[in-house]
Design a protein around this motif. Structure first.
Motif, PDB file in Angstrom:
ATOM      1  N   ASP A  34     -37.650 -59.838   8.652  1.00  0.00           N
ATOM      2  CA  ASP A  34     -37.248 -58.967   7.543  1.00  0.00           C
ATOM      3  C   ASP A  34     -36.704 -57.697   8.169  1.00  0.00           C
ATOM      4  N   ASN A  35     -35.391 -57.592   8.227  1.00  0.00           N
ATOM      5  CA  ASN A  35     -34.772 -56.467   8.924  1.00  0.00           C
ATOM      6  C   ASN A  35     -35.072 -55.137   8.240  1.00  0.00           C
ATOM      7  N   ALA A  36     -35.136 -55.147   6.911  1.00  0.00           N
ATOM      8  CA  ALA A  36     -35.410 -53.914   6.179  1.00  0.00           C
ATOM      9  C   ALA A  36     -36.810 -53.386   6.490  1.00  0.00           C
ATOM     10  N   LYS A  37     -37.760 -54.288   6.649  1.00  0.00           N
ATOM     11  CA  LYS A  37     -39.134 -53.889   6.948  1.00  0.00           C
ATOM     12  C   LYS A  37     -39.413 -53.861   8.437  1.00  0.00           C
ATOM     13  N   LYS A  38     -38.418 -54.284   9.241  1.00  0.00           N
ATOM     14  CA  LYS A  38     -38.598 -54.348  10.704  1.00  0.00           C
ATOM     15  C   LYS A  38     -39.871 -55.120  11.040  1.00  0.00           C
ATOM     16  N   THR A  39     -39.983 -56.261  10.436  1.00  0.00           N
ATOM     17  CA  THR A  39     -41.164 -57.087  10.621  1.00  0.00           C
ATOM     18  C   THR A  39     -40.753 -58.525  10.910  1.00  0.00           C
ATOM     19  N   VAL A  40     -41.432 -59.112  11.882  1.00  0.00           N
ATOM     20  CA  VAL A  40     -41.230 -60.513  12.221  1.00  0.00           C
ATOM     21  C   VAL A  40     -42.466 -61.288  11.768  1.00  0.00           C
ATOM     22  N   PHE A  41     -42.221 -62.437  11.163  1.00  0.00           N
ATOM     23  CA  PHE A  41     -43.310 -63.254  10.659  1.00  0.00           C
ATOM     24  C   PHE A  41     -43.373 -64.590  11.397  1.00  0.00           C
ATOM     25  N   LEU A  42     -44.573 -65.128  11.470  1.00  0.00           N
ATOM     26  CA  LEU A  42     -44.751 -66.482  11.971  1.00  0.00           C
ATOM     27  C   LEU A  42     -45.605 -67.223  10.955  1.00  0.00           C
ATOM     28  N   GLN A  43     -44.953 -68.099  10.189  1.00  0.00           N
ATOM     29  CA  GLN A  43     -45.664 -68.932   9.231  1.00  0.00           C
ATOM     30  C   GLN A  43     -46.156 -70.162   9.955  1.00  0.00           C
ATOM     31  N   MET A  44     -47.457 -70.381   9.934  1.00  0.00           N
ATOM     32  CA  MET A  44     -48.057 -71.491  10.663  1.00  0.00           C
ATOM     33  C   MET A  44     -48.740 -72.416   9.664  1.00  0.00           C
ATOM     34  N   ASN A  45     -48.228 -73.626   9.560  1.00  0.00           N
ATOM     35  CA  ASN A  45     -48.783 -74.618   8.643  1.00  0.00           C
ATOM     36  C   ASN A  45     -49.444 -75.753   9.409  1.00  0.00           C
ATOM     37  N   ASN A  46     -50.315 -76.461   8.721  1.00  0.00           N
ATOM     38  CA  ASN A  46     -50.984 -77.616   9.316  1.00  0.00           C
ATOM     39  C   ASN A  46     -51.558 -77.275  10.694  1.00  0.00           C
ATOM     40  N   LEU A  47     -52.326 -76.223  10.740  1.00  0.00           N
ATOM     41  CA  LEU A  47     -52.858 -75.745  12.017  1.00  0.00           C
ATOM     42  C   LEU A  47     -53.816 -76.750  12.637  1.00  0.00           C
ATOM     43  N   GLU A  48     -53.787 -76.782  13.948  1.00  0.00           N
ATOM     44  CA  GLU A  48     -54.602 -77.710  14.733  1.00  0.00           C
ATOM     45  C   GLU A  48     -55.503 -76.907  15.670  1.00  0.00           C
ATOM     46  N   PRO A  49     -56.627 -77.507  16.110  1.00  0.00           N
ATOM     47  CA  PRO A  49     -57.496 -76.782  17.051  1.00  0.00           C
ATOM     48  C   PRO A  49     -56.761 -76.301  18.298  1.00  0.00           C
ATOM     49  N   ASP A  50     -55.752 -77.061  18.752  1.00  0.00           N
ATOM     50  CA  ASP A  50     -54.987 -76.649  19.940  1.00  0.00           C
ATOM     51  C   ASP A  50     -54.132 -75.419  19.699  1.00  0.00           C
ATOM     52  N   ASP A  51     -54.014 -74.986  18.459  1.00  0.00           N
ATOM     53  CA  ASP A  51     -53.282 -73.751  18.158  1.00  0.00           C
ATOM     54  C   ASP A  51     -54.143 -72.514  18.361  1.00  0.00           C
ATOM     55  N   THR A  52     -55.419 -72.715  18.641  1.00  0.00           N
ATOM     56  CA  THR A  52     -56.322 -71.595  18.873  1.00  0.00           C
ATOM     57  C   THR A  52     -55.876 -70.793  20.089  1.00  0.00           C
ATOM     58  N   ALA A  53     -55.654 -69.497  19.896  1.00  0.00           N
ATOM     59  CA  ALA A  53     -55.163 -68.639  20.968  1.00  0.00           C
ATOM     60  C   ALA A  53     -55.030 -67.212  20.462  1.00  0.00           C
ATOM     61  N   MET A  54     -54.810 -66.304  21.397  1.00  0.00           N
ATOM     62  CA  MET A  54     -54.362 -64.964  21.040  1.00  0.00           C
ATOM     63  C   MET A  54     -52.859 -65.028  20.925  1.00  0.00           C
ATOM     64  N   TYR A  55     -52.344 -64.545  19.816  1.00  0.00           N
ATOM     65  CA  TYR A  55     -50.904 -64.567  19.566  1.00  0.00           C
ATOM     66  C   TYR A  55     -50.326 -63.168  19.758  1.00  0.00           C
ATOM     67  N   TYR A  56     -49.242 -63.111  20.533  1.00  0.00           N
ATOM     68  CA  TYR A  56     -48.592 -61.847  20.843  1.00  0.00           C
ATOM     69  C   TYR A  56     -47.150 -61.861  20.353  1.00  0.00           C
ATOM     70  N   CYS A  57     -46.721 -60.715  19.890  1.00  0.00           N
ATOM     71  CA  CYS A  57     -45.328 -60.506  19.529  1.00  0.00           C
ATOM     72  C   CYS A  57     -44.662 -59.740  20.686  1.00  0.00           C
ATOM     73  N   ALA A  58     -43.444 -60.133  21.036  1.00  0.00           N
ATOM     74  CA  ALA A  58     -42.748 -59.474  22.128  1.00  0.00           C
ATOM     75  C   ALA A  58     -41.267 -59.324  21.796  1.00  0.00           C
ATOM     76  N   ALA A  59     -40.646 -58.315  22.399  1.00  0.00           N
ATOM     77  CA  ALA A  59     -39.244 -58.029  22.141  1.00  0.00           C
ATOM     78  C   ALA A  59     -38.474 -57.831  23.446  1.00  0.00           C
ATOM     79  N   ARG A  60     -37.215 -58.240  23.457  1.00  0.00           N
ATOM     80  CA  ARG A  60     -36.330 -58.056  24.615  1.00  0.00           C
ATOM     81  C   ARG A  60     -34.902 -57.942  24.110  1.00  0.00           C
TER      82      ARG A  60
END
Length: 127
Positions: free
Chosen positions: A74-100
């Motif tokens: 959302d460029n107006a809000k300067k926000t990046v989203f990650l929609q995660m569906n059908n989550l699995e145990p292997d998705d367990t982690a610390m999630y980081y946002c990064a920019a370059r």
């Protein structure tokens, strides 16, 4: 430049979560925004990238999340989203946002090319 993630939680397998990354201090033009994750004892891995610079943006996903995760911006809000569906145990982690910047070279999931990082938000998938 500041990136602040939110939205992590403890959920059961099959459930959904939406992570947010609020950015400040830079413009989204010519920028790649990527969600990385790191599980205990494992290397940090790229999950999804949103590349700005076109009318619709370009997105890239790790094979392990294709069809389940969706990255958006959302460029107006300067926000990046990650929609995660059908989550699995292997998705367990610390999630980081990064920019370059787009012109930094390397692949989109090369963490060494990213200049700015958030503090992370924990996602735990467990029954």
């Amino acid at each position: 430049v500041r990136l602040v993630e939110s939205g992590g939680a403890l959920v059961q397998p099959g459930e959904s979560l939406r992570l947010s990354c609020a950015a400040s201090g830079f413009a989204f033009s010519s920028t790649a925004m990527t969600w990385f994750r790191q599980a205990p004892g494992k290397e940090r891995e790229g999950v999804a990238t949103y590349v700005t610079g076109s009318s619709t943006g370009l997105t890239y996903y790790a094979d392990s999340v294709k069809g389940r995760f969706t990255i958006s911006l959302d460029n107006a809000k300067k926000t990046v989203f990650l929609q995660m569906n059908n989550l699995e145990p292997d998705d367990t982690a610390m999630y980081y946002c990064a920019a370059r910047w787009i012109g930094s070279g390397g692949t989109w999931f090369d963490s060494s090319k990213y200049n700015y990082w958030g503090q992370g938000t924990q996602v735990t998938v467990s029954s």
